[in-house]
Structure formats: C-alpha cells, structure tokens
Scaffold this active site. Structure first.
Site, PDB file in Angstrom:
ATOM      1  CG  ASP A  45      -0.354  -0.098   2.521  1.00  0.00           C
ATOM      2  OD1 ASP A  45       0.887  -0.130   2.614  1.00  0.00           O
ATOM      3  OD2 ASP A  45      -1.112  -0.138   3.521  1.00  0.00           O
ATOM      4  CB  SER A  46       4.560   1.700  -0.090  1.00  0.00           C
ATOM      5  OG  SER A  46       4.769   0.561  -0.918  1.00  0.00           O
ATOM      6  CG  ASP A  67       0.586  -4.236   1.845  1.00  0.00           C
ATOM      7  OD1 ASP A  67       1.079  -5.327   2.197  1.00  0.00           O
ATOM      8  OD2 ASP A  67       1.152  -3.146   2.030  1.00  0.00           O
ATOM      9  CE  LYS A  95       3.137  -5.903   3.665  1.00  0.00           C
ATOM     10  NZ  LYS A  95       2.746  -4.888   4.712  1.00  0.00           N
ATOM     11  CD  GLU A 147       0.667  -1.738   8.209  1.00  0.00           C
ATOM     12  OE1 GLU A 147       0.324  -1.016   9.177  1.00  0.00           O
ATOM     13  OE2 GLU A 147       1.120  -1.281   7.144  1.00  0.00           O
ATOM     14  CD  GLU A 185       8.137  -0.365   7.577  1.00  0.00           C
ATOM     15  OE1 GLU A 185       8.366   0.761   7.075  1.00  0.00           O
ATOM     16  OE2 GLU A 185       7.115  -1.019   7.330  1.00  0.00           O
TER      17      GLU A 185
END
Length: 273
Positions: free
Chosen positions: A49-50, A88, A118, A120, A187
């Site tokens: 999602d960057s 993501d 993915k 978080e 991270e």
C-alpha cells in the site's frame, strides 16, 4: 506451450521452507512494466500500500482503497511469471472483524491471482490471521513500525528502543506466527530485537530497517532505484540513481522536439509506392 507458460511460480510453502536457509529477496512492484523487470531476479513481489505515497503522492498509506490494491495487484500478476506475489490489505478493510478481513482477502486473491495477502498488526490481529489461514488464505504479517498505525505511533520513528516496546513487538510477532502466518515483515525496529524475533518464531522474517539476520529482506523498488525523492531513508541502499537519468532523457527529448530533430525520417510513415 510457450517458455513463459512453463515457468512455475515460487509458492508460499517454498518460501516458508526457506526459514533459516537461503535468504528471501522481495521488492515492491505496482505496475506491469516493473513486475516484468524484477520477476526473474527476486523470490517475491510485494504490491504494497506504499503505492499510495509512491504512485499517487499521498501523505500516508491510509487513503489507499481495496480497489486500488486489486487493480495494481492484478497488473503485477499479469506482468510476472516466476515470483510469488503478495498484496497488502489496505487500512480499514480488515481490522473491524474476521469476516470483513475474509471478504477483503478473498476479493484480492480472486481478482488478482496473487499468492497471499499481507496485513499489519500483532496480538490484536492473531485471531483474524488464524481465521484466514484456516480458510485457505496465506497471510504475511507485519510488525514493528506499521505505517497504517502512523497516527497512533506518532510518526515513522524506529521502534523497540524501550523495554516495553521490545516486549510488545516480540509478543506481536510470536502471536502472528502462532496464528499461522507463513512470513512476517519486521519494519523499523532496533537490530537486536529483529534478530531475537527471527530466532523466536517459526515464520520466515522479512526485514526492512531491521537486521541482516532476518530470513529475507524487502525494499521499495523506487527507493532502491533512486526514483522516489531526494531523501534516502537510513535503511535503504540505493543500487542505482535512475532519477537523474529520467530527467536527462526528458530534457533531451524536449530539446529535440523544439528543434524539430524528433521525429526524424526513420520515425514517420511514408506512402507506399
């Protein structure tokens, strides 16, 4: 059958089996063209999602939508044939409930053809990870500096400098691994903590601003290539400086257009004789 069609993608079980063995190489990709360039050289492509910041110029990843992730995820799958692809789940598409997470993840897998999703979070997401994995959805976790929680964390500073933070992040990683995540991105944490996590969990750990002791590494490709801004984060090694080359190519092109040197005779079509 074409040579491309015969290529076998690297699978989630193959990545999981790399724990403690040959390090896993992962780079981000958001487009067909980048996927094609990277595919034969890395083990996995991460559609992060960057992309919200790198491609769309957003201030954070929070405005990224599920439709955006699916569109770019499908493009990367189409542009690759060897690397496994992970996509993501964007913010607010999986935190509400296990069922919400399943619906979002199922859409991503069905509409992109990727291998895994993915998400978080730590202990609070363990039940969700277990729910997804038990229903056939491979999950890559993400602990430490979690960009979707930037407001709660108060910025993008490194994590794990206090004993309390270290205890929390280690517990998060263990919970996600025990829930069935095949891999965990670590991270922006202090190096000894990343090393400890890697030694403490069965999941393959992927470092970014973490430790060389992790089971693999991931970087944003635009950072690695010198395409995204002048600032280089501490954890990034630039392997090329393509930004200036792009600028020079654009300058030379414009000069040729204005002098009418381009297009030349070889670039235009003539009537058939």
């Amino acid at each position: 059958m074409s040579a491309t069609a015969q290529v076998k993608r690297i699978t989630v079980p193959e990545i999981a089996a790399r724990k403690g063995k040959e390090p896993v190489s992962i780079l981000t990709a958001y487009t067909v063209s980048m996927a094609r360039l990277l595919d034969q050289h890395v083990d996995m492509l991460l559609v992060g999602d960057s992309l919200g910041m790198v491609l769309y110029g957003l201030d954070s990843t929070l405005p990224v939508t599920l439709d955006m992730m699916i569109a770019h995820g499908a493009a990367v799958v189409r542009g690759s044939s060897r690397a496994g692809v992970v996509v993501d789940l964007p913010w607010a598409t999986y935190q509400e409930s296990r069922e919400q997470a399943f619906r979002a993840a199922a859409r991503v897998l069905a509409e992109t053809g990727c291998a895994a999703v993915k998400l978080e979070g730590g202990e609070e997401m363990a039940e969700t990870v277990d729910f997804l994995v038990r229903r056939g959805i491979p999950v890559m976790g993400h602990v430490g500096l979690t960009p979707q929680a930037v407001n709660a964390l108060g910025g993008y500073r490194a994590r794990g400098r206090s004993d309390a933070e270290q205890h929390k992040i280690l517990g998060d990683a263990r919970a996600i691994a025990e829930a069935g995540a095949f891999s965990i991105v670590i991270e922006g944490v202090v190096e000894p903590l990343a090393r400890q996590i890697t030694e403490s969990v069965s999941a393959v750990t992927i470092g970014i601003g973490a430790s060389a002791a992790c089971d693999g590494q991931v970087l944003v490709s635009d950072d690695l290539l010198g395409l995204f801004g002048a600032f280089t984060p501490k954890f990034v090694k630039r392997y090329a400086e393509l930004g200036p080359l792009v600028e020079e190519a654009a300058r030379a092109y414009t000069a040729d257009v204005r002098s009418r040197a381009f297009p030349g005779p070889e670039h235009v079509f003539q009537p058939k004789k």
